[in-house]
Scaffold this motif. Structure first.
Motif, PDB file in Angstrom:
ATOM      1  N   PRO A 113     -16.447  11.964 -35.902  1.00 44.80           N
ATOM      2  CA  PRO A 113     -17.412  11.824 -36.998  1.00 44.80           C
ATOM      3  C   PRO A 113     -18.526  12.868 -37.029  1.00 44.80           C
ATOM      4  O   PRO A 113     -19.199  13.023 -38.041  1.00 44.80           O
ATOM      5  N   TRP A 114     -18.705  13.595 -35.952  1.00 49.00           N
ATOM      6  CA  TRP A 114     -19.722  14.657 -35.896  1.00 49.00           C
ATOM      7  C   TRP A 114     -19.243  15.937 -36.569  1.00 49.00           C
ATOM      8  O   TRP A 114     -20.042  16.834 -36.856  1.00 49.00           O
ATOM      9  N   THR A 163     -17.452  16.732 -47.985  1.00 54.14           N
ATOM     10  CA  THR A 163     -18.468  15.936 -48.683  1.00 54.14           C
ATOM     11  C   THR A 163     -18.020  14.489 -48.819  1.00 54.14           C
ATOM     12  O   THR A 163     -18.800  13.554 -48.595  1.00 54.14           O
ATOM     13  N   TYR A 164     -16.761  14.290 -49.165  1.00 54.14           N
ATOM     14  CA  TYR A 164     -16.225  12.940 -49.341  1.00 54.14           C
ATOM     15  C   TYR A 164     -16.306  12.153 -48.039  1.00 54.14           C
ATOM     16  O   TYR A 164     -16.781  11.010 -48.002  1.00 54.14           O
ATOM     17  N   LEU A 169     -18.476   8.274 -43.893  1.00 53.23           N
ATOM     18  CA  LEU A 169     -19.009   8.069 -42.552  1.00 53.23           C
ATOM     19  C   LEU A 169     -20.441   7.547 -42.577  1.00 53.23           C
ATOM     20  O   LEU A 169     -20.812   6.693 -41.772  1.00 53.23           O
ATOM     21  N   SER A 170     -21.249   8.076 -43.497  1.00 53.19           N
ATOM     22  CA  SER A 170     -22.644   7.622 -43.561  1.00 53.19           C
ATOM     23  C   SER A 170     -22.706   6.162 -43.981  1.00 53.19           C
ATOM     24  O   SER A 170     -23.538   5.393 -43.489  1.00 53.19           O
ATOM     25  N   THR A 171     -21.822   5.744 -44.878  1.00 50.55           N
ATOM     26  CA  THR A 171     -21.774   4.344 -45.299  1.00 50.55           C
ATOM     27  C   THR A 171     -21.373   3.449 -44.135  1.00 50.55           C
ATOM     28  O   THR A 171     -21.969   2.395 -43.899  1.00 50.55           O
ATOM     29  N   ARG A 174     -24.227   3.330 -41.492  1.00 49.64           N
ATOM     30  CA  ARG A 174     -25.336   2.490 -41.930  1.00 49.64           C
ATOM     31  C   ARG A 174     -24.978   1.016 -41.770  1.00 49.64           C
ATOM     32  O   ARG A 174     -25.802   0.201 -41.339  1.00 49.64           O
ATOM     33  N   ALA A 175     -23.743   0.657 -42.131  1.00 50.21           N
ATOM     34  CA  ALA A 175     -23.316  -0.743 -42.030  1.00 50.21           C
ATOM     35  C   ALA A 175     -23.387  -1.224 -40.581  1.00 50.21           C
ATOM     36  O   ALA A 175     -23.760  -2.372 -40.311  1.00 50.21           O
ATOM     37  N   ARG A 176     -23.064  -0.354 -39.639  1.00 46.04           N
ATOM     38  CA  ARG A 176     -23.097  -0.739 -38.222  1.00 46.04           C
ATOM     39  C   ARG A 176     -24.514  -1.000 -37.730  1.00 46.04           C
ATOM     40  O   ARG A 176     -24.716  -1.739 -36.771  1.00 46.04           O
TER      41      ARG A 176
END
Length: 243
Positions: A113-114, A163-164, A169-171, A174-176
């Motif tokens: 994810p990085w 970008t997609y 990943l950001s979503t 954040r959920a975690r």
């Protein structure tokens, strides 16, 4: 006294290890693998020369004999992940092959994810990156266009995928971090959005939401994005102009 100006160099043009002494204890592949393990476990911010040295069981200063700068370490990491790409025999269907490339890139970014944070043309000419680029160009042999256009297509495709996936990943990240479930969070936000749309202040948005009120199929959206990028590069028939 002013220090000597830095001289730009490419890590791949350097010997594996500088300085005299015994046979090197580590290879660049060892160092890259250690850094990737750290990044996968702790995120990119958890990667430092000190932490990589500890992972390898060596002193921080000795690591600089192999990797002079942190930016070089990042380049090693990107190249190591680039080696995960499967390089298949081109099928003859350039669109199908480029879709396959895009899906592989997306999968690699989800494994690491990085990676989107390090996506840069600066790291685009490492050994594995060059093999990947040559493979992609071979996949596009049936596409009748100049090489510059093919490189532009690949750059645009990778940019869209990056970008997609960054949004995906950001979503997820954040959920975690929420102290409640993602379902609870979504329910509250949907209720608020519904109240705002129902106010009559946003008629176009209201029409858009009424048109398609179901859950978003992220796989279908990804497929449509790929189609639209590839459609933009399809040769136009004579007389079609720029439409």
């Amino acid at each position: 006294m002013a220090g000597r100006a830095a001289v730009p160099e490419v890590i791949w043009a350097r010997p594996e290890r500088t300085g005299r002494g015994p046979k090197p204890a580590f290879t660049r592949a060892d160092i890259a693998a250690a850094a990737v393990r750290l990044a996968d476990a702790q995120g990119l911010d958890g990667v430092s020369m000190r932490h990589v040295a500890a992972e390898l069981g060596c002193g921080t200063m000795s690591l600089y004999n192999y990797v002079p700068r942190k930016e070089d370490l990042y380049e090693l990491m990107v190249d190591a992940v680039g080696g995960e790409h499967e390089l298949w025999e081109p099928s003859g269907d350039w669109r199908a092959d480029m879709r396959r490339v895009a899906y592989q890139t997306r999968a690699a970014m989800h494994r690491h994810p990085w990676l989107p944070r390090l996506m840069s043309p600066v790291y685009g000419f490492s050994p594995n990156a060059l093999r990947y680029l040559e493979h992609c160009m071979a996949c596009m042999d049936p596409f009748d266009a100049p090489y510059g256009t093919k490189l532009e297509l690949l750059g645009m495709l990778n940019g869209c995928v990056t970008t997609y996936v960054s949004t995906e990943l950001s979503t997820t990240e954040r959920a975690r971090s929420l102290p409640w479930s993602e379902e609870q969070e979504n329910a509250v936000r949907i209720a608020y959005l519904g109240s705002q749309v129902a106010s009559g202040a946003y008629p176009r948005l209201a029409a858009a939401f009424m048109e398609d009120a179901g859950p978003i199929d992220m796989e279908a959206v990804f497929d449509r994005m790929l189609d639209r990028v590839l459609d933009g590069f399809e040769p136009r028939s004579e007389g079609s102009g720029n439409q």
